[in-house]
Design a protein around this motif. Structure first.
Motif, mmCIF file in Angstrom:
data_model
loop_
_atom_site.group_PDB
_atom_site.id
_atom_site.type_symbol
_atom_site.label_atom_id
_atom_site.label_comp_id
_atom_site.label_asym_id
_atom_site.label_seq_id
_atom_site.Cartn_x
_atom_site.Cartn_y
_atom_site.Cartn_z
ATOM 1 N N PHE A 147 0.846 -1.192 0.000
ATOM 2 C CA PHE A 147 0.000 0.000 0.000
ATOM 3 C C PHE A 147 0.885 1.247 0.000
ATOM 4 C CE2 PHE A 147 -2.211 3.296 2.643
ATOM 5 C CZ PHE A 147 -3.181 3.643 1.707
ATOM 6 N N VAL A 148 0.599 2.161 -0.897
ATOM 7 C CA VAL A 148 1.335 3.420 -0.990
ATOM 8 C C VAL A 148 0.359 4.552 -0.677
ATOM 9 C CG1 VAL A 148 2.685 4.962 -2.448
ATOM 10 C CG2 VAL A 148 2.900 2.476 -2.731
ATOM 11 N N GLU A 149 0.504 5.165 0.487
ATOM 12 C CA GLU A 149 -0.398 6.245 0.872
ATOM 13 C C GLU A 149 -0.025 7.534 0.148
ATOM 14 O OE1 GLU A 149 -2.231 8.496 4.822
ATOM 15 O OE2 GLU A 149 -0.825 6.821 5.071
ATOM 16 N N LEU A 150 -1.042 8.224 -0.315
ATOM 17 C CA LEU A 150 -0.863 9.504 -1.005
ATOM 18 C C LEU A 150 -1.414 10.615 -0.121
ATOM 19 C CD1 LEU A 150 -1.997 8.300 -4.549
ATOM 20 C CD2 LEU A 150 0.336 8.521 -3.690
ATOM 21 N N HIS A 151 -0.773 11.773 -0.175
ATOM 22 C CA HIS A 151 -1.095 12.820 0.782
ATOM 23 C C HIS A 151 -1.481 14.137 0.095
ATOM 24 C CE1 HIS A 151 0.588 10.474 4.175
ATOM 25 N NE2 HIS A 151 1.458 10.054 3.271
ATOM 26 N N GLY A 152 -2.257 14.936 0.818
ATOM 27 C CA GLY A 152 -2.519 16.319 0.442
ATOM 28 C C GLY A 152 -3.603 16.531 -0.590
ATOM 29 N N ASP A 153 -4.230 17.726 -0.500
ATOM 30 C CA ASP A 153 -5.268 18.098 -1.468
ATOM 31 C C ASP A 153 -4.724 19.054 -2.517
ATOM 32 O OD1 ASP A 153 -4.950 20.399 0.076
ATOM 33 O OD2 ASP A 153 -7.089 20.891 0.047
ATOM 34 N N ARG A 154 -3.415 19.344 -2.454
ATOM 35 C CA ARG A 154 -2.739 20.261 -3.393
ATOM 36 C C ARG A 154 -3.274 21.686 -3.309
ATOM 37 N NH1 ARG A 154 -0.266 16.249 -3.078
ATOM 38 N NH2 ARG A 154 0.691 15.017 -4.750
ATOM 39 N N ASN A 155 -3.813 22.010 -2.126
ATOM 40 C CA ASN A 155 -4.373 23.359 -1.964
ATOM 41 C C ASN A 155 -4.134 23.895 -0.555
ATOM 42 O OD1 ASN A 155 -5.769 25.707 -2.479
ATOM 43 N ND2 ASN A 155 -7.775 24.823 -2.024
ATOM 44 N N ILE A 156 -4.583 23.168 0.466
ATOM 45 C CA ILE A 156 -4.478 23.643 1.845
ATOM 46 C C ILE A 156 -3.517 22.801 2.674
ATOM 47 C CG2 ILE A 156 -5.729 24.076 4.000
ATOM 48 C CD1 ILE A 156 -6.436 26.070 1.900
ATOM 49 N N ALA A 157 -3.840 21.522 2.849
ATOM 50 C CA ALA A 157 -3.048 20.689 3.757
ATOM 51 C C ALA A 157 -3.336 19.214 3.506
ATOM 52 C CB ALA A 157 -3.388 21.049 5.203
ATOM 53 N N ASP A 158 -2.660 18.363 4.268
ATOM 54 C CA ASP A 158 -2.921 16.933 4.242
ATOM 55 C C ASP A 158 -3.765 16.592 5.457
ATOM 56 O OD1 ASP A 158 -2.769 14.211 3.547
ATOM 57 O OD2 ASP A 158 -1.088 13.915 4.927
ATOM 58 N N ASP A 159 -5.038 16.298 5.237
ATOM 59 C CA ASP A 159 -5.961 15.997 6.329
ATOM 60 C C ASP A 159 -5.710 14.575 6.824
ATOM 61 O OD1 ASP A 159 -8.126 15.520 7.997
ATOM 62 O OD2 ASP A 159 -9.524 16.652 6.759
ATOM 63 N N LYS A 160 -5.297 14.440 8.083
ATOM 64 C CA LYS A 160 -4.972 13.125 8.633
ATOM 65 C C LYS A 160 -6.211 12.289 8.948
ATOM 66 C CE LYS A 160 -0.662 14.361 8.592
ATOM 67 N NZ LYS A 160 0.248 13.843 7.534
ATOM 68 N N ALA A 161 -7.386 12.912 8.935
ATOM 69 C CA ALA A 161 -8.622 12.160 9.187
ATOM 70 C C ALA A 161 -9.089 11.405 7.956
ATOM 71 C CB ALA A 161 -9.730 13.103 9.672
ATOM 72 N N MET A 162 -8.557 11.771 6.795
ATOM 73 C CA MET A 162 -8.903 11.108 5.540
ATOM 74 C C MET A 162 -7.630 10.529 4.944
ATOM 75 S SD MET A 162 -11.632 10.569 3.516
ATOM 76 C CE MET A 162 -12.779 11.957 3.641
ATOM 77 N N VAL A 163 -7.616 9.225 4.724
ATOM 78 C CA VAL A 163 -6.427 8.580 4.178
ATOM 79 C C VAL A 163 -6.764 7.934 2.845
ATOM 80 C CG1 VAL A 163 -5.438 8.150 6.457
ATOM 81 C CG2 VAL A 163 -6.901 6.417 5.408
ATOM 82 N N GLY A 164 -5.736 7.724 2.028
ATOM 83 C CA GLY A 164 -5.979 7.090 0.745
ATOM 84 C C GLY A 164 -4.694 6.778 0.016
ATOM 85 N N GLY A 165 -4.792 5.889 -0.946
ATOM 86 C CA GLY A 165 -3.631 5.523 -1.746
ATOM 87 C C GLY A 165 -3.887 4.235 -2.512
#
Length: 326
Positions: free
Chosen positions: A91-109
């Motif tokens: 699993f490779v987690e991807l981070h950030g919305d490319r605008n504000i920040a990386d929300d740690k409550a929402m994960v994905g990858g």
């Protein structure tokens, strides 16, 4: 007098689980007696084990709606990253919305299941105080939903199926979240998920509250684990609004009709995924395998459909919800 081990176990028990725990403690004592004194208690042990199984079946097949809500919040229940790491070969987690920040409550990858690459997205809670603060109790900010949408579009670009794992008490309700467009972010996700040209599978693995859940819950297949709930509001908040007190949360849960059985009856979900006796936390490995097989089965079926068919069926599916005839 309770030992330290028993005290810790007691803390983790829900009220309706205590009679079962007492029987299990007697079983442990009986087995220990057999070891220490060479007493022949094999028949008594067998009878007690059968009694425990009977009590468990009676308890967990007749849970009230509020008790299922409690099970969905059990502190040992598997969370999103638990499922992902146990089901995926990598699993490779991807981070950030490319605008504000990386929300740690929402994960994905991206992760691989039996050679099938899947984009996983979901809310993540914490198990202790520090982790809960870090994950904001599983309540995503607008940037969390924008990150989720970014990852969905990335999966679409590479023609990979999407699986969302839903477990949230709701989107973060703070002023700063509203200032950054919480409602708009959730509404945009709902709109954009209708037009995704790849298979989308949504699974409620714990709590499915309000728009916080809906923001990642528009899919070709929407499913719930057996002891989860899905509703516009939590029983506690419903009780607070109607009765100005949390004391009526059990009545609120009954009125909300928020369990998996209720949702299936209302045709708001497609399938209920069974859990081991005692809940997902009672046998996590079995739960992971069950969810994994369901995901693989649904992906295989959905990949037979064209992008146009996926979109049209998804729109028809949700457009038909709530229709009544007089």
């Amino acid at each position: 007098m309770l030992t330290l081990r028993q005290t810790k176990k007691e803390i983790m028990l829900l009220d309706f689980e205590k009679p079962i725990a007492e029987l299990e403690q007697k079983l442990d004592d009986m087995k220990q007696l057999a070891v220490e004194s060479d007493a022949n208690v094999a028949d008594a042990i067998k009878v007690l084990e059968q009694n425990i199984l009977k009590v468990k079946k009676e308890t967990y097949t007749n849970l009230t709606r509020w008790q299922r809500v409690q099970l969905s919040r059990h502190q040992n229940r598997p969370y999103t990253l638990d499922y992902i790491h146990e089901m995926c070969d990598n699993f490779v987690e991807l981070h950030g919305d490319r605008n504000i920040a990386d929300d740690k409550a929402m994960v994905g990858g991206f992760g691989d299941i039996n050679g099938q690459t899947v984009m996983f997205i979901g809310q993540q809670k914490g198990r202790n105080t520090k982790q809960r603060q870090y994950r904001n109790f599983g309540m995503a900010n607008p940037e969390g939903y924008r990150k989720a949408l970014r990852l969905m579009r990335l999966a679409e670009k590479f023609d990979k199926p999407i699986v969302t794992l839903i477990d949230t008490p709701g989107a973060f309700p703070g002023i700063e979240a509203e200032e950054r467009g919480q409602a708009e972010a959730i509404a945009r996700n709902i709109k954009e998920m209708f037009t995704l040209k790849v298979p989308v599978i949504c699974i409620v693995i714990g709590e499915g509250a309000s728009g916080g859940a809906l923001g990642i819950a528009v899919g070709d297949k929407v499913m719930m684990l057996e002891n989860t709930w899905y509703s516009v509001i939590s029983p506690e908040n419903c009780s607070t609004i109607l009765w100005r007190s949390w004391d009526y949360k059990e009545q609120a849960a009954e009125a909300l009709k928020l369990t998996a059985d209720d949702m299936k009856g209302f045709k708001l979900i497609d399938e209920i995924i069974p859990e081991p006796l005692g809940g997902a936390h009672a046998n996590p490995k079995s739960t992971y395998e069950t969810v994994k097989q369901v995901i693989l089965k649904e992906i295989k079926a959905l990949q037979k459909l064209s992008a146009e068919e996926l979109v049209n069926r998804r729109i028809e599916k949700f457009s038909g919800m709530g229709e009544v005839q007089e």
